[in-house]
Design an enzyme around this catalytic site. Sequence first.
Site, PDB file in Angstrom:
ATOM      1  N   GLU A   1     106.724  98.803  43.593  1.00  0.00           N
ATOM      2  CA  GLU A   1     107.408  98.750  42.253  1.00  0.00           C
ATOM      3  C   GLU A   1     108.841  98.356  42.237  1.00  0.00           C
ATOM      4  OE1 GLU A   1     105.286  98.328  39.563  1.00  0.00           O
ATOM      5  OE2 GLU A   1     103.628  99.663  40.158  1.00  0.00           O
TER       6      GLU A   1
ATOM      7  N   LYS B   1     114.208  98.322  33.444  1.00  0.00           N
ATOM      8  CA  LYS B   1     112.871  98.785  32.977  1.00  0.00           C
ATOM      9  C   LYS B   1     113.516  99.182  31.502  1.00  0.00           C
ATOM     10  CE  LYS B   1     108.514 100.640  32.354  1.00  0.00           C
ATOM     11  NZ  LYS B   1     107.284 101.013  32.834  1.00  0.00           N
TER      12      LYS B   1
ATOM     13  N   HIS C   1      97.940 102.694  43.942  1.00  0.00           N
ATOM     14  CA  HIS C   1      98.248 101.533  43.002  1.00  0.00           C
ATOM     15  C   HIS C   1      99.552 100.705  43.752  1.00  0.00           C
ATOM     16  CE1 HIS C   1      99.455  99.916  39.018  1.00  0.00           C
ATOM     17  NE2 HIS C   1     100.653 100.236  39.444  1.00  0.00           N
TER      18      HIS C   1
ATOM     19  N   LYS D   1     104.207 104.194  28.244  1.00  0.00           N
ATOM     20  CA  LYS D   1     102.739 103.350  28.235  1.00  0.00           C
ATOM     21  C   LYS D   1     102.079 104.751  28.880  1.00  0.00           C
ATOM     22  CE  LYS D   1     102.838  98.418  29.292  1.00  0.00           C
ATOM     23  NZ  LYS D   1     102.409  97.575  30.163  1.00  0.00           N
TER      24      LYS D   1
ATOM     25  N   HIS E   1     100.151  92.968  39.454  1.00  0.00           N
ATOM     26  CA  HIS E   1      99.364  94.011  38.678  1.00  0.00           C
ATOM     27  C   HIS E   1      97.784  93.525  38.425  1.00  0.00           C
ATOM     28  CE1 HIS E   1     102.811  96.343  38.553  1.00  0.00           C
ATOM     29  NE2 HIS E   1     102.187  97.442  38.168  1.00  0.00           N
TER      30      HIS E   1
ATOM     31  N   HIS F   1      95.048  95.326  40.149  1.00  0.00           N
ATOM     32  CA  HIS F   1      94.094  96.153  39.399  1.00  0.00           C
ATOM     33  C   HIS F   1      92.634  95.787  40.130  1.00  0.00           C
ATOM     34  CE1 HIS F   1      97.021  97.256  35.765  1.00  0.00           C
ATOM     35  NE2 HIS F   1      97.110  97.977  36.818  1.00  0.00           N
TER      36      HIS F   1
ATOM     37  N   ASN G   1     104.524  93.282  34.894  1.00  0.00           N
ATOM     38  CA  ASN G   1     103.098  93.624  35.752  1.00  0.00           C
ATOM     39  C   ASN G   1     102.821  92.589  36.734  1.00  0.00           C
ATOM     40  OD1 ASN G   1     101.917  95.600  34.100  1.00  0.00           O
ATOM     41  ND2 ASN G   1     101.876  94.017  32.440  1.00  0.00           N
TER      42      ASN G   1
ATOM     43  N   ARG H   1      97.511 114.421  16.412  1.00  0.00           N
ATOM     44  CA  ARG H   1      98.220 113.005  16.042  1.00  0.00           C
ATOM     45  C   ARG H   1      99.524 112.834  16.434  1.00  0.00           C
ATOM     46  NH1 ARG H   1      95.769 114.335  10.967  1.00  0.00           N
ATOM     47  NH2 ARG H   1      93.662 113.457  10.786  1.00  0.00           N
TER      48      ARG H   1
ATOM     49  N   GLU I   1     104.911  95.210  24.404  1.00  0.00           N
ATOM     50  CA  GLU I   1     104.445  94.274  25.193  1.00  0.00           C
ATOM     51  C   GLU I   1     103.858  93.159  24.377  1.00  0.00           C
ATOM     52  OE1 GLU I   1     102.941  95.354  29.075  1.00  0.00           O
ATOM     53  OE2 GLU I   1     101.593  93.774  29.141  1.00  0.00           O
TER      54      GLU I   1
ATOM     55  N   ARG J   1     108.179  92.010  28.405  1.00  0.00           N
ATOM     56  CA  ARG J   1     107.529  93.393  28.929  1.00  0.00           C
ATOM     57  C   ARG J   1     106.521  93.093  30.011  1.00  0.00           C
ATOM     58  NH1 ARG J   1     106.684  99.781  27.120  1.00  0.00           N
ATOM     59  NH2 ARG J   1     106.163 100.267  29.361  1.00  0.00           N
TER      60      ARG J   1
HETATM   61  P1  NAD Z   1      99.775 109.672  41.447  1.00  0.00           P
HETATM   62  O1  NAD Z   1     100.488 110.495  40.363  1.00  0.00           O
HETATM   63  O2  NAD Z   1      98.516 110.022  42.023  1.00  0.00           O
HETATM   64  O3  NAD Z   1     100.854 110.770  42.797  1.00  0.00           O
HETATM   65  C1  NAD Z   1     100.385 110.341  44.004  1.00  0.00           C
HETATM   66  C2  NAD Z   1     100.074 111.556  45.121  1.00  0.00           C
HETATM   67  O4  NAD Z   1     101.294 112.138  45.499  1.00  0.00           O
HETATM   68  C3  NAD Z   1      99.262 112.379  44.320  1.00  0.00           C
HETATM   69  O5  NAD Z   1      98.435 113.031  45.474  1.00  0.00           O
HETATM   70  C4  NAD Z   1     100.200 113.622  43.994  1.00  0.00           C
HETATM   71  O6  NAD Z   1      99.476 114.829  43.754  1.00  0.00           O
HETATM   72  C5  NAD Z   1     101.228 113.641  45.026  1.00  0.00           C
HETATM   73  N1  NAD Z   1     102.506 114.002  44.696  1.00  0.00           N
HETATM   74  C6  NAD Z   1     103.168 113.750  43.527  1.00  0.00           C
HETATM   75  N2  NAD Z   1     104.454 114.182  43.578  1.00  0.00           N
HETATM   76  C7  NAD Z   1     104.513 114.890  44.897  1.00  0.00           C
HETATM   77  C8  NAD Z   1     105.561 115.622  45.448  1.00  0.00           C
HETATM   78  N3  NAD Z   1     106.883 115.552  44.877  1.00  0.00           N
HETATM   79  N4  NAD Z   1     105.408 115.870  46.835  1.00  0.00           N
HETATM   80  C9  NAD Z   1     104.224 115.875  47.224  1.00  0.00           C
HETATM   81  N5  NAD Z   1     102.999 115.134  46.660  1.00  0.00           N
HETATM   82  C10 NAD Z   1     103.431 114.658  45.486  1.00  0.00           C
HETATM   83  O7  NAD Z   1     100.292 108.298  41.730  1.00  0.00           O
HETATM   84  P2  NAD Z   1     101.560 107.686  41.402  1.00  0.00           P
HETATM   85  O8  NAD Z   1     101.787 106.599  42.267  1.00  0.00           O
HETATM   86  O9  NAD Z   1     102.755 108.445  41.059  1.00  0.00           O
HETATM   87  O10 NAD Z   1     101.185 107.058  40.070  1.00  0.00           O
HETATM   88  C11 NAD Z   1     100.098 105.927  39.965  1.00  0.00           C
HETATM   89  C12 NAD Z   1      99.639 105.865  38.600  1.00  0.00           C
HETATM   90  O11 NAD Z   1     100.691 105.518  37.630  1.00  0.00           O
HETATM   91  C13 NAD Z   1      98.639 105.017  38.465  1.00  0.00           C
HETATM   92  O12 NAD Z   1      97.671 105.778  37.666  1.00  0.00           O
HETATM   93  C14 NAD Z   1      99.141 103.893  37.348  1.00  0.00           C
HETATM   94  O13 NAD Z   1      98.181 103.029  36.577  1.00  0.00           O
HETATM   95  C15 NAD Z   1     100.238 104.431  36.674  1.00  0.00           C
HETATM   96  N6  NAD Z   1     101.230 103.786  36.316  1.00  0.00           N
HETATM   97  C16 NAD Z   1     101.648 103.765  35.016  1.00  0.00           C
HETATM   98  C17 NAD Z   1     102.662 103.002  34.577  1.00  0.00           C
HETATM   99  C18 NAD Z   1     103.060 103.226  33.055  1.00  0.00           C
HETATM  100  O14 NAD Z   1     103.808 102.388  32.629  1.00  0.00           O
HETATM  101  N7  NAD Z   1     102.664 104.156  32.447  1.00  0.00           N
HETATM  102  C19 NAD Z   1     103.137 102.175  35.393  1.00  0.00           C
HETATM  103  C20 NAD Z   1     103.042 102.216  37.045  1.00  0.00           C
HETATM  104  C21 NAD Z   1     101.913 102.775  37.220  1.00  0.00           C
HETATM  105  N1  GLY Z   2     104.470  99.203  34.283  1.00  0.00           N
HETATM  106  C1  GLY Z   2     104.429  98.104  33.305  1.00  0.00           C
HETATM  107  C2  GLY Z   2     105.122  98.721  32.021  1.00  0.00           C
HETATM  108  O1  GLY Z   2     105.554  99.648  31.798  1.00  0.00           O
HETATM  109  O2  GLY Z   2     105.127  97.748  31.341  1.00  0.00           O
END
Ligand code: NAD
Ligand code: GLY
Length: 358
Positions: A181, A223, A261, A139, A244, A248, A241, A117, A233, A237
């Site tokens: 972003e 942010k 993404h 998030k 997005h 998406h 997006n 939890r 949100e 907030r």
């Molecule tokens: P990811 O985590 O897939 O990383 C991208 C690629 O880079 C992967 O292949 C990873 O293994 C590689 N990688 C990571 N760090 C590295 C490094 N230092 N050197 C070499 N390779 C490296 O993708 P991302 O773009 O980091 O994140 C995308 C995700 O984030 C999506 O799932 C999206 O929905 C999510 N997201 C979440 C929020 C939130 O607020 N929680 C906001 C934006 C995006």
């Molecule tokens: N990436 C959008 C948020 O964190 O609200």
Amino acid sequence: MQTLNVDLGDRSYPIFIGTDLFRTENLAPYIKGNQILIVSNEIVAPLYLDQLKAILPSVQVDEVILPDGEQYKTLEQLNTVYDRLLQCRHNRTTTLIALGGGVIGDMTGFAAACYQRGVNFIQIPTTLLSQVDSSVGGKTGVNHPLGKNMIGAFHQPQVVLASVDVLATLPGRELSAGLAEVIKYGLVYDLGFLDWLEENMADLVGRDAALLSYAIQRSCELKAEVVAQDEKESGVRALLNLGHTFGHAIESCQGYGNWLHGEAVAVGTVMAADLSQRLGWISSEDVQRVVRIMKAANLPVEAPEGMTPEDFMTLMAVDKKVIDGQLRLILLHALGDAVVTDQFDPLALQQTLTHFTS
Ligand code: NAD
Ligand code: GLY
């Protein structure tokens, strides 16, 4: 090193940004119990896991290494994290550490939100995208075959460590995805920052450490401010997006992992700008400015071949911003000034979708 604070009362936490951040003193104060589970993936672990383990306090340290990619951001993979926690008998004072990009960060945060939890977790984001966006604000979640990030929770970390050094190994395409972003923050909140990004984009793409540090800092400042105002949100907030909802739809339609993404968000942002212009809110020169900065960051500005307006409408209907069947979009009243609205002419939306899919 720059330190920012996400101000959420007794759940406030710092974000450390800069070089040479892998130091015990940056982590130890945020590890309360005597157990740690590091969650990473098969790409990042060989690069940085040993470096991380070397600076951890002397407590029980376990690890779980997940397959790489958005297509593995699933409940099934999440279960392997719970398996490991239970096999290694982690209790409620354990700390999970996410070492990776947004996929690892979102999954680790969700695992921490649910395990017994709710337990503590730490974000060590290793992509630009995760440093400027996903690691901050709590998030967390996983994808469902019918919709992205549809299963999740709000759960804030104890600390975020955004090391510019780790960006040295990031593939260029991933760096660009992160820049999408960063550009978003300028378009939504801060025209001055957008101007700065336009001036410095070539050097950001060239990975100038000081410029990247500033871009991360300004993005995280914006942010942190928004998250402090509207953690769950219910209002402002949602502006984060921008691009997005269209994005998406692109990611879902292409299959998770085929379009990054950030790439989908870049096209989605251009589509949002196009629609804003059709509504008479911004000029066509403003739209061209958005197109130019995305191209300067080596990002796509056109929707994938073969997508139809109907694909967009079907996939956008499961967006989290849809309320009571009403689609809400983030649009631009001006560059640097975004709005969340359901007050748009549906014909203009159809025209944007047709324009980008023909
Ligand atoms: P990811 O985590 O897939 O990383 C991208 C690629 O880079 C992967 O292949 C990873 O293994 C590689 N990688 C990571 N760090 C590295 C490094 N230092 N050197 C070499 N390779 C490296 O993708 P991302 O773009 O980091 O994140 C995308 C995700 O984030 C999506 O799932 C999206 O929905 C999510 N997201 C979440 C929020 C939130 O607020 N929680 C906001 C934006 C995006
Ligand atoms: N990436 C959008 C948020 O964190 O609200």
